[in-house]
Design a protein around this motif. Structure first.
Motif, PDB file in Angstrom:
ATOM      1  N   LEU A   1       0.847  -1.182   0.000  1.00 30.14           N
ATOM      2  CA  LEU A   1       0.000   0.000   0.000  1.00 30.14           C
ATOM      3  C   LEU A   1       0.885   1.235   0.000  1.00 30.14           C
ATOM      4  CD1 LEU A   1      -2.805   1.275   0.155  1.00 30.14           C
ATOM      5  CD2 LEU A   1      -2.679   1.023   2.658  1.00 30.14           C
ATOM      6  N   VAL A   2       0.659   2.116  -0.986  1.00 31.79           N
ATOM      7  CA  VAL A   2       1.463   3.320  -1.158  1.00 31.79           C
ATOM      8  C   VAL A   2       0.548   4.530  -0.989  1.00 31.79           C
ATOM      9  CG1 VAL A   2       3.048   4.556  -2.690  1.00 31.79           C
ATOM     10  CG2 VAL A   2       2.919   2.043  -2.789  1.00 31.79           C
ATOM     11  N   ASP A   3       0.989   5.481  -0.168  1.00 35.31           N
ATOM     12  CA  ASP A   3       0.148   6.653   0.095  1.00 35.31           C
ATOM     13  C   ASP A   3       0.283   7.696  -1.015  1.00 35.31           C
ATOM     14  OD1 ASP A   3       2.467   8.172   0.593  1.00 35.31           O
ATOM     15  OD2 ASP A   3       2.170   8.208   2.764  1.00 35.31           O
ATOM     16  N   LYS A   4      -0.438   8.800  -0.864  1.00 32.24           N
ATOM     17  CA  LYS A   4      -0.490   9.836  -1.892  1.00 32.24           C
ATOM     18  C   LYS A   4       0.852  10.503  -2.160  1.00 32.24           C
ATOM     19  CE  LYS A   4      -5.304  11.053  -1.002  1.00 32.24           C
ATOM     20  NZ  LYS A   4      -6.230  12.146  -0.612  1.00 32.24           N
ATOM     21  N   SER A   5       1.768  10.419  -1.199  1.00 32.30           N
ATOM     22  CA  SER A   5       3.079  11.055  -1.381  1.00 32.30           C
ATOM     23  C   SER A   5       4.107  10.117  -2.014  1.00 32.30           C
ATOM     24  CB  SER A   5       3.616  11.552  -0.030  1.00 32.30           C
ATOM     25  OG  SER A   5       4.018  10.459   0.778  1.00 32.30           O
ATOM     26  N   GLY A   6       3.724   8.840  -2.240  1.00 29.64           N
ATOM     27  CA  GLY A   6       4.653   7.887  -2.826  1.00 29.64           C
ATOM     28  C   GLY A   6       5.469   7.142  -1.794  1.00 29.64           C
ATOM     29  N   THR A   7       4.893   6.945  -0.612  1.00 26.84           N
ATOM     30  CA  THR A   7       5.560   6.218   0.464  1.00 26.84           C
ATOM     31  C   THR A   7       4.831   4.907   0.709  1.00 26.84           C
ATOM     32  OG1 THR A   7       6.244   8.289   1.504  1.00 26.84           O
ATOM     33  CG2 THR A   7       6.261   6.312   2.897  1.00 26.84           C
ATOM     34  N   VAL A   8       5.572   3.801   0.734  1.00 27.20           N
ATOM     35  CA  VAL A   8       4.982   2.507   1.076  1.00 27.20           C
ATOM     36  C   VAL A   8       4.694   2.526   2.571  1.00 27.20           C
ATOM     37  CG1 VAL A   8       5.310   0.010   1.125  1.00 27.20           C
ATOM     38  CG2 VAL A   8       6.321   1.350  -0.733  1.00 27.20           C
ATOM     39  N   VAL A   9       3.426   2.339   2.925  1.00 30.44           N
ATOM     40  CA  VAL A   9       3.032   2.417   4.333  1.00 30.44           C
ATOM     41  C   VAL A   9       2.635   1.074   4.927  1.00 30.44           C
ATOM     42  CG1 VAL A   9       2.400   4.857   4.193  1.00 30.44           C
ATOM     43  CG2 VAL A   9       0.666   3.092   3.766  1.00 30.44           C
ATOM     44  N   ALA A  10       2.330   0.083   4.091  1.00 31.57           N
ATOM     45  CA  ALA A  10       1.918  -1.228   4.613  1.00 31.57           C
ATOM     46  C   ALA A  10       2.141  -2.282   3.546  1.00 31.57           C
ATOM     47  CB  ALA A  10       0.450  -1.203   5.033  1.00 31.57           C
ATOM     48  N   ASP A  11       2.298  -3.514   4.006  1.00 33.58           N
ATOM     49  CA  ASP A  11       2.311  -4.638   3.074  1.00 33.58           C
ATOM     50  C   ASP A  11       1.383  -5.722   3.601  1.00 33.58           C
ATOM     51  OD1 ASP A  11       3.884  -5.591   5.162  1.00 33.58           O
ATOM     52  OD2 ASP A  11       5.461  -6.349   3.888  1.00 33.58           O
ATOM     53  N   TYR A  12       0.857  -6.511   2.680  1.00 35.49           N
ATOM     54  CA  TYR A  12      -0.129  -7.541   2.992  1.00 35.49           C
ATOM     55  C   TYR A  12       0.238  -8.812   2.246  1.00 35.49           C
ATOM     56  CZ  TYR A  12      -2.629  -3.155   3.787  1.00 35.49           C
ATOM     57  OH  TYR A  12      -2.973  -1.890   4.179  1.00 35.49           O
ATOM     58  N   ASP A  13      -0.215  -9.929   2.756  1.00 35.35           N
ATOM     59  CA  ASP A  13      -0.009 -11.219   2.108  1.00 35.35           C
ATOM     60  C   ASP A  13      -0.796 -11.234   0.800  1.00 35.35           C
ATOM     61  OD1 ASP A  13       0.055 -13.865   1.297  1.00 35.35           O
ATOM     62  OD2 ASP A  13      -0.460 -14.683   3.258  1.00 35.35           O
ATOM     63  N   GLY A  14      -0.097 -11.270  -0.316  1.00 37.57           N
ATOM     64  CA  GLY A  14      -0.756 -11.265  -1.620  1.00 37.57           C
ATOM     65  C   GLY A  14      -1.401 -12.590  -1.978  1.00 37.57           C
ATOM     66  N   GLU A  15      -0.992 -13.661  -1.293  1.00 38.71           N
ATOM     67  CA  GLU A  15      -1.581 -14.968  -1.563  1.00 38.71           C
ATOM     68  C   GLU A  15      -2.883 -15.172  -0.798  1.00 38.71           C
ATOM     69  OE1 GLU A  15       1.394 -18.270  -2.394  1.00 38.71           O
ATOM     70  OE2 GLU A  15       2.585 -16.900  -1.130  1.00 38.71           O
ATOM     71  N   GLU A  16      -3.030 -14.502   0.334  1.00 36.03           N
ATOM     72  CA  GLU A  16      -4.267 -14.536   1.116  1.00 36.03           C
ATOM     73  C   GLU A  16      -4.524 -13.138   1.664  1.00 36.03           C
ATOM     74  OE1 GLU A  16      -4.601 -17.674   3.990  1.00 36.03           O
ATOM     75  OE2 GLU A  16      -3.552 -19.089   2.689  1.00 36.03           O
ATOM     76  N   PRO A  17      -4.912 -12.222   0.785  1.00 40.00           N
ATOM     77  CA  PRO A  17      -5.040 -10.822   1.207  1.00 40.00           C
ATOM     78  C   PRO A  17      -6.153 -10.620   2.236  1.00 40.00           C
ATOM     79  CG  PRO A  17      -5.088 -11.014  -1.193  1.00 40.00           C
ATOM     80  CD  PRO A  17      -5.209 -12.396  -0.634  1.00 40.00           C
ATOM     81  N   PRO A  18      -5.890  -9.756   3.213  1.00 37.68           N
ATOM     82  CA  PRO A  18      -6.946  -9.357   4.153  1.00 37.68           C
ATOM     83  C   PRO A  18      -7.742  -8.198   3.532  1.00 37.68           C
ATOM     84  CG  PRO A  18      -4.860  -8.380   4.800  1.00 37.68           C
ATOM     85  CD  PRO A  18      -4.588  -9.223   3.587  1.00 37.68           C
ATOM     86  N   TYR A  19      -8.641  -8.532   2.609  1.00 36.58           N
ATOM     87  CA  TYR A  19      -9.320  -7.503   1.813  1.00 36.58           C
ATOM     88  C   TYR A  19      -9.977  -6.420   2.661  1.00 36.58           C
ATOM     89  CZ  TYR A  19      -8.779 -10.769  -2.106  1.00 36.58           C
ATOM     90  OH  TYR A  19      -8.266 -11.608  -3.063  1.00 36.58           O
ATOM     91  N   ASP A  20     -10.704  -6.822   3.698  1.00 32.28           N
ATOM     92  CA  ASP A  20     -11.411  -5.827   4.510  1.00 32.28           C
ATOM     93  C   ASP A  20     -10.435  -4.843   5.149  1.00 32.28           C
ATOM     94  OD1 ASP A  20     -13.845  -6.968   3.819  1.00 32.28           O
ATOM     95  OD2 ASP A  20     -13.996  -8.157   5.664  1.00 32.28           O
ATOM     96  N   GLN A  21      -9.327  -5.364   5.686  1.00 35.27           N
ATOM     97  CA  GLN A  21      -8.313  -4.489   6.290  1.00 35.27           C
ATOM     98  C   GLN A  21      -7.701  -3.581   5.231  1.00 35.27           C
ATOM     99  OE1 GLN A  21      -7.368  -4.171   9.650  1.00 35.27           O
ATOM    100  NE2 GLN A  21      -6.459  -2.329   8.770  1.00 35.27           N
ATOM    101  N   MET A  22      -7.412  -4.126   4.065  1.00 34.40           N
ATOM    102  CA  MET A  22      -6.823  -3.315   3.002  1.00 34.40           C
ATOM    103  C   MET A  22      -7.755  -2.178   2.610  1.00 34.40           C
ATOM    104  SD  MET A  22      -5.057  -6.218   0.573  1.00 34.40           S
ATOM    105  CE  MET A  22      -4.238  -5.019  -0.488  1.00 34.40           C
ATOM    106  N   ILE A  23      -9.029  -2.477   2.478  1.00 34.39           N
ATOM    107  CA  ILE A  23      -9.991  -1.451   2.080  1.00 34.39           C
ATOM    108  C   ILE A  23     -10.108  -0.378   3.168  1.00 34.39           C
ATOM    109  CG2 ILE A  23     -12.441  -1.034   1.591  1.00 34.39           C
ATOM    110  CD1 ILE A  23     -12.333  -3.800   0.079  1.00 34.39           C
TER     111      ILE A  23
END
Length: 187
Positions: A157-179
């Motif tokens: 997850l990259v914010d509006k300034s171009g900074t990576v702020v979080a990463d998530y398991d791409g094989e089993e994404p926590p969709y609700d948390q990501m949203i």
């Protein structure tokens, strides 16, 4: 003393978790200008002011990439259903084979909505290897025993300034948390 530090660290994690915003990794994405699936240039500046989710894939992957891409397509559907806005960016880790046309054909198999999903290529393998390490802190290496490429499986997850702020398991994404995190950053 060590117990005190562990308790303090746990407390800080708990406090940060309740803030409504994702815990910050604080990785600055290095400036880039690559080529998208339409053959058009895309630079980091084009994504400034937008929240985006990045992944690393390649089109002839025989292991994790189909799952990662399917999950990114599912994220795109869920974002639309929940009224959340984020750009999706797939970086090829095998740019020698992944032309813009190959990237477009590959993502089309997953019903990608290209109005908010960029498939980037148009650089050398050494460039993407260095970019992935510097900007996302992941390794990208060629497998010496096959034509496959070894790479991380996280969604970033990259914010509006171009900074990576979080990463998530791409094989089993926590969709609700990501949203939730995407909506928090979009405010």
């Amino acid at each position: 003393m060590n117990k005190v530090l562990i308790i303090l660290f746990g407390f800080l994690l708990t406090v940060g978790a309740g803030s409504g915003k994702p815990a910050s990794l604080n990785y600055k994405v290095e400036p880039f200008q690559f080529t998208d699936q339409e053959g058009k240039p895309v630079a980091l500046d084009d994504l400034k002011g937008k929240v985006w989710v990045a992944q690393f894939i390649f089109t002839h992957c025989t292991t994790v990439c189909p799952t990662l891409t399917s999950n990114m397509a599912e994220l795109q559907k869920k974002l639309k259903d929940k009224g959340a806005a984020a750009e999706l960016v797939s970086f090829s880790v095998d740019p020698d084979k992944d032309t813009p046309e190959a990237m477009k054909a590959y993502l089309s198999k997953f019903q990608a909505d290209f109005s908010h999903w960029r498939a980037l290529t148009g650089y050398s393998f050494n460039d993407i290897r260095a970019f992935a390490r510097q900007s996302f802190k992941i390794a990208v290496e060629k497998d010496a025993s096959s034509d496959q490429v070894i790479h991380g499986t996280s969604f970033f997850l990259v914010d509006k300034s171009g900074t990576v702020v979080a990463d998530y398991d791409g094989e089993e994404p926590p969709y609700d948390q990501m949203i939730r995190d995407i909506k928090a950053l979009a405010k």
